[in-house]
Design an enzyme around this catalytic site. Structure first.
Site, mmCIF file in Angstrom:
data_model
loop_
_atom_site.group_PDB
_atom_site.id
_atom_site.type_symbol
_atom_site.label_atom_id
_atom_site.label_comp_id
_atom_site.label_asym_id
_atom_site.label_seq_id
_atom_site.Cartn_x
_atom_site.Cartn_y
_atom_site.Cartn_z
ATOM 1 C CB ALA A 1 -0.924 -0.002 1.211
ATOM 2 C CG LEU B 1 26.161 -21.794 -23.473
ATOM 3 C CD1 LEU B 1 25.407 -22.027 -22.174
ATOM 4 C CD2 LEU B 1 27.623 -21.523 -23.179
ATOM 5 C CD GLU C 1 26.458 -17.685 -14.260
ATOM 6 O OE1 GLU C 1 25.913 -17.884 -15.369
ATOM 7 O OE2 GLU C 1 27.053 -16.647 -13.968
ATOM 8 C CE LYS D 1 21.829 -24.308 -21.780
ATOM 9 N NZ LYS D 1 20.430 -24.066 -22.113
ATOM 10 C CG ASP E 1 14.480 -24.211 -20.556
ATOM 11 O OD1 ASP E 1 14.845 -23.681 -21.621
ATOM 12 O OD2 ASP E 1 13.772 -25.225 -20.502
ATOM 13 C CD GLU F 1 18.162 -17.426 -20.794
ATOM 14 O OE1 GLU F 1 19.174 -16.819 -21.224
ATOM 15 O OE2 GLU F 1 17.661 -18.401 -21.370
ATOM 16 C CE1 TYR G 1 23.890 -15.462 -20.076
ATOM 17 C CE2 TYR G 1 21.796 -15.588 -18.938
ATOM 18 C CZ TYR G 1 22.539 -15.723 -20.083
ATOM 19 O OH TYR G 1 21.918 -16.109 -21.241
ATOM 20 C CE LYS H 1 28.171 -18.603 -17.821
ATOM 21 N NZ LYS H 1 27.493 -17.315 -17.832
ATOM 22 C CE LYS I 1 21.005 -28.492 -23.241
ATOM 23 N NZ LYS I 1 19.712 -28.325 -23.843
ATOM 24 C CB CYS J 1 -0.911 -39.781 -49.174
ATOM 25 S SG CYS J 1 -1.123 -38.260 -48.237
ATOM 26 C CB CYS K 1 -3.856 -36.455 -51.360
ATOM 27 S SG CYS K 1 -2.234 -37.163 -51.649
ATOM 28 C CB CYS L 1 2.468 -38.028 -49.810
ATOM 29 S SG CYS L 1 1.279 -37.324 -50.976
ATOM 30 C CB CYS M 1 -0.638 -33.761 -50.881
ATOM 31 S SG CYS M 1 -0.924 -34.419 -49.236
HETATM 32 S S1 IVH Z 1 26.347 -18.015 -20.863
HETATM 33 C C1 IVH Z 1 28.348 -17.552 -25.033
HETATM 34 N N1 IVH Z 1 24.963 -18.552 -18.735
HETATM 35 O O1 IVH Z 1 21.607 -20.953 -22.664
HETATM 36 C C2 IVH Z 1 27.850 -18.039 -23.765
HETATM 37 N N2 IVH Z 1 23.931 -18.855 -20.841
HETATM 38 O O2 IVH Z 1 22.049 -22.965 -24.869
HETATM 39 C C3 IVH Z 1 26.845 -17.147 -23.234
HETATM 40 N N3 IVH Z 1 21.622 -19.621 -20.717
HETATM 41 O O3 IVH Z 1 21.275 -18.913 -25.400
HETATM 42 C C4 IVH Z 1 25.837 -17.827 -22.478
HETATM 43 N N4 IVH Z 1 21.506 -19.700 -18.525
HETATM 44 O O4 IVH Z 1 20.489 -17.914 -23.279
HETATM 45 C C5 IVH Z 1 24.964 -18.532 -20.073
HETATM 46 N N5 IVH Z 1 23.856 -18.964 -16.765
HETATM 47 C C6 IVH Z 1 23.856 -18.929 -18.080
HETATM 48 C C7 IVH Z 1 22.736 -19.280 -18.846
HETATM 49 C C8 IVH Z 1 22.814 -19.240 -20.230
HETATM 50 C C9 IVH Z 1 20.855 -19.886 -19.656
HETATM 51 C C10 IVH Z 1 21.167 -19.771 -22.093
HETATM 52 C C11 IVH Z 1 21.599 -18.704 -23.041
HETATM 53 C C12 IVH Z 1 21.960 -19.416 -24.308
HETATM 54 C C13 IVH Z 1 21.564 -20.810 -24.038
HETATM 55 C C14 IVH Z 1 22.563 -21.717 -24.704
#
Ligand code: IVH
Length: 686
Positions: free
Chosen positions: A49, A98, A128, A130, A132, A189, A241, A305, A329, A423, A426, A439, A445
């Protein structure tokens, strides 16, 4: 700043212009501070508020004195006027993607490669999660957000500045906790928290709309809105990042980058860590993987990295990804469900794909109801039959897959599935080509035509909003479109006859189609659906031939001169363009286009064209990354080791073995001062 110094008691009508200027200024900085505490730090200090009261007062003052509105005012977060198009904007440095793996052995090999290349006693990695989400570039000039661009193809993306301004955790102005650089481009991101995503989908479904398949799609849709007031209603968050480019500040490590981003007011990836061994990387990965379901946003792995930015320059990048980073991953999430039926889908190129229609099952937060079975061979190999119990997996944005059949003792299985010999769309007799069933009725088609329309209008093609598979099917089934070119003759009246169209959506679609008659050549070439021509080849063809006519008239040799085009691709492209029917269809579309742009790219051209540089030691005036960019801008290249091909070795402080090697080979050695002089080479006039 102390909010008690704000005097709300002066009624709006009595505030003088001068007093208003001072008050808006103070209010902005107080609101910015609370925004940051709430959205970035997660530790609010005042009630909602009280915050609303500050916000309303600022808005009222700005309404009364519109001259006082600034682009970084918190009131601007509500969105700007709708646009008709998102401009294409070049990134200030390539936004690479990446390299990725799921295999720990691959991580060990990455670590070994890095150690070999940097020749240092110890190597430090920044780890870090990753995220999504959707990658974005945010540009700050003298501390104010002036530009936001989606990743796009990595070199250029869509300008979404108004949209980004509506995201509360995007700083509109950098916090002055540290000196503000003259220019700063940040990569981050954009994400949608899972709980917010579910709520959004529910409200979309209540209104009869189509829910988003996953938070990333919802985020991507929201950030690419033409009307930023819609983006403002979407619960987006942004984490920074990486620094893509900067003037007036430089960094030696990624850790320092993350710290600075935090000080400037960005949210940064949580639980970032610095480690020195592969074992620690594996442990970090394991910990995040088991914690994955407890986070309120999707992560699909971790990112490893190299922390030292100079060492990164030594490792360099391919055209797609840096060699100093790796995405590690997670295993895709798997679930068990039952195949209800196997259906056949006919695609744009005439390929018949068997698809398993599944009893809907949730796989990592996303409901899966169908999975591709690829082709006849794959179907036979896995022996998937109707009514089987199967394990399905979803890996990132890949379409769900059936991994295997789960044997059941007490059940008689259906007979093996057989691909049809005609097919299903068609009725034309199919042809067999290796594992594929085709096809051959390309132009007769309707399923293939629908596929061509969707591809033409897709995001990487002409990007026609509102022309998805449902609309394409309606247009074809109602006889409004017999070939791609007919899209350009659609009228609002015709669309109004279709179910689901109201005057606004009909107007929008016609305007979207007409608006895309001016576009980029690479989008047009991709949209045509030439065999083998994906996004990147389309870009290369566009950059090389620079017009559709030049491509159309190119023979196989000329095609092979394009980077990435081999003999097989050249012959496929040639026979497609020569086929009288496809030729006529494309020519008709081409004649309706107004303008096909090709961006000016001058890579490798410049006063230092073809020269090779090697850097060693520490430069005083700039980071190595910056130095490398500067020479590349002049057409030169940097490499990591000295050889006969090297033209110059730039000796910073403390250079070692590379200098010796340069002396052995008689390569010119430049001091930092001499190097700076080289950078001043006059660019030839126009
Ligand atoms: S570094 C050149 N750090 O993953 C390297 N990327 O598959 C710069 N992403 O398109 C990326 N989390 O958008 C980096 N902690 C992170 C990330 C990250 C997500 C994404 C990024 C990139 C994709 C690659």
């Amino acid at each position: 700043m102390n909010e008690s110094s704000l005097d709300f008691d002066v009624p709006l009508e009595q505030v003088s212009a001068e007093a208003a200027e001072e008050e808006t200024h103070e209010l902005r900085s107080v609101i910015q501070r609370h925004n940051h505490l709430y959205y970035v730090k997660g530790v609010p200090e005042i009630s909602d508020a009280a915050y609303d009261r500050l916000f309303r007062r600022l808005r009222a003052l700005e309404e009364r004195f519109p001259d006082l509105i600034t682009i970084d005012s918190p009131t601007r977060r509500v969105g700007a006027s709708p646009r008709t198009d998102l401009p294409t904007i070049r990134h200030c440095a390539p936004m690479l993607s990446l390299d990725s793996t799921q295999d720990p052995a691959e991580v060990l090999r990455f670590d070994e490669r890095v150690r070999r290349a940097v020749e240092a006693d110890h190597v430090e990695y920044l780890l870090e999660p990753k995220l999504d989400g959707v990658s974005i570039e945010l540009v700050y000039e003298r501390g104010v957000l002036t530009r936001a661009v989606t990743r796009g193809n990595g070199l250029e993306g869509e300008g979404v500045t108004d949209n980004a301004r509506t995201i509360p955790s995007v700083p509109l102005r950098l916090r002055e906790e540290r000196p503000i650089p003259e220019f700063l481009s940040v990569r981050g991101e954009v994400l949608m928290p899972l709980t917010a995503f579910e709520a959004l989908n529910e409200s979309i479904m209540e209104e009869g709309g189509e829910p988003y398949a996953n938070p990333r799609n919802a985020t991507s849709g929201a950030i690419r809105q033409l009307d930023s007031s819609i983006t403002a209603t979407r619960p987006l968050e942004c984490l920074g990042y990486e620094v893509l480019d900067a003037r007036g500040v430089s960094f030696r490590t990624d850790w320092a980058v993350i710290e600075a981003l935090g000080a400037w007011g960005f949210r940064t990836p949580e639980r970032a860590e610095r480690v020195r061994s592969a074992d620690e990387i594996l442990a970090y990965h394991g910990a995040f993987q088991s914690d994955r379901d407890n986070l309120d946003y999707e992560i699909d792995g971790i990112v490893i990295k190299l922390d030292d930015l100079d060492e990164r320059v030594d490792l360099g990048s391919t055209s797609h990804h840096p060699r100093w980073a790796l995405a590690f991953k997670f295993e895709p999430r798997k679930e068990v469900t039952r195949v209800e039926r196997i259906a056949i889908q006919v695609g744009r190129t005439g390929v018949l794909t068997p698809v398993a229609l599944l009893l809907p099952v949730e796989v990592g937060g996303v409901t899966v109801a169908r999975a591709t079975l690829h082709n006849r061979e794959e179907l036979e190999r896995k022996d998937i039959r109707e009514k089987d119990l199967v394990r399905v997996q979803r890996a990132g944005d890949v379409i769900p897959q059936v991994v295997e059949v789960i044997p059941e003792e007490d059940r008689t299985r259906a007979s093996p599935f057989e691909m049809p010999d005609r097919c299903p769309n068609c009725g034309t007799r199919v042809q067999i080509s290796g594992p594929f069933t085709l096809c051959p009725n390309r132009f007769g088609c309707s399923a293939q035509l629908k596929g061509r329309i969707v591809h033409f209008a897709s995001r990487s093609g002409l990007d026609i909003e509102g022309l998805g598979s449902e609309t394409a099917a309606l247009l074809v089934d109602r006889g409004l479109v017999d070939e791609l070119v007919d899209l350009f003759d659609l009228t609002v009246e015709q669309l109004l006859e279709l179910p689901g169209f109201a005057s606004k959506s009909a107007d929008n679609l016609v305007a979207a189609i007409q608006g895309r008659r001016s576009t980029q050549l690479r989008r047009f070439l991709f949209g045509l659906g030439i065999p083998e021509v994906g996004v990147s080849v389309a870009g290369d063809l566009a950059a090389h031939f620079r017009s559709y006519e030049a491509l159309r008239d190119a023979d196989e040799d000329a095609l092979q001169a394009v980077r990435g085009v081999g003999p097989k691709m050249a012959s496929q492209i040639r026979s497609f363009l020569e086929d009288p029917k496809s030729h006529a269809a494309i020519q008709a579309v081409f004649e309706r286009m107004i303008q096909l742009d090709v961006p000016e790219v001058r890579q490798g051209e410049g006063p230092l064209s073809g020269r090779r540089f090697v850097f060693t030691g520490t430069l005083q005036s700039m980071t190595r990354a910056r130095a490398k960019q500067s020479i590349e801008a002049l057409g030169a290249r940097a490499s990591s080791s000295v050889s006969k091909e090297t033209d110059f070795v730039v000796a910073g402080e403390g250079g070692g073995s590379k200098l010796e090697r340069a002396r052995e080979l008689g390569v010119t050695i430049l001091t930092e001062g001499e190097f700076l002089d080289q950078l001043k080479v006059e660019t030839p006039g126009p």
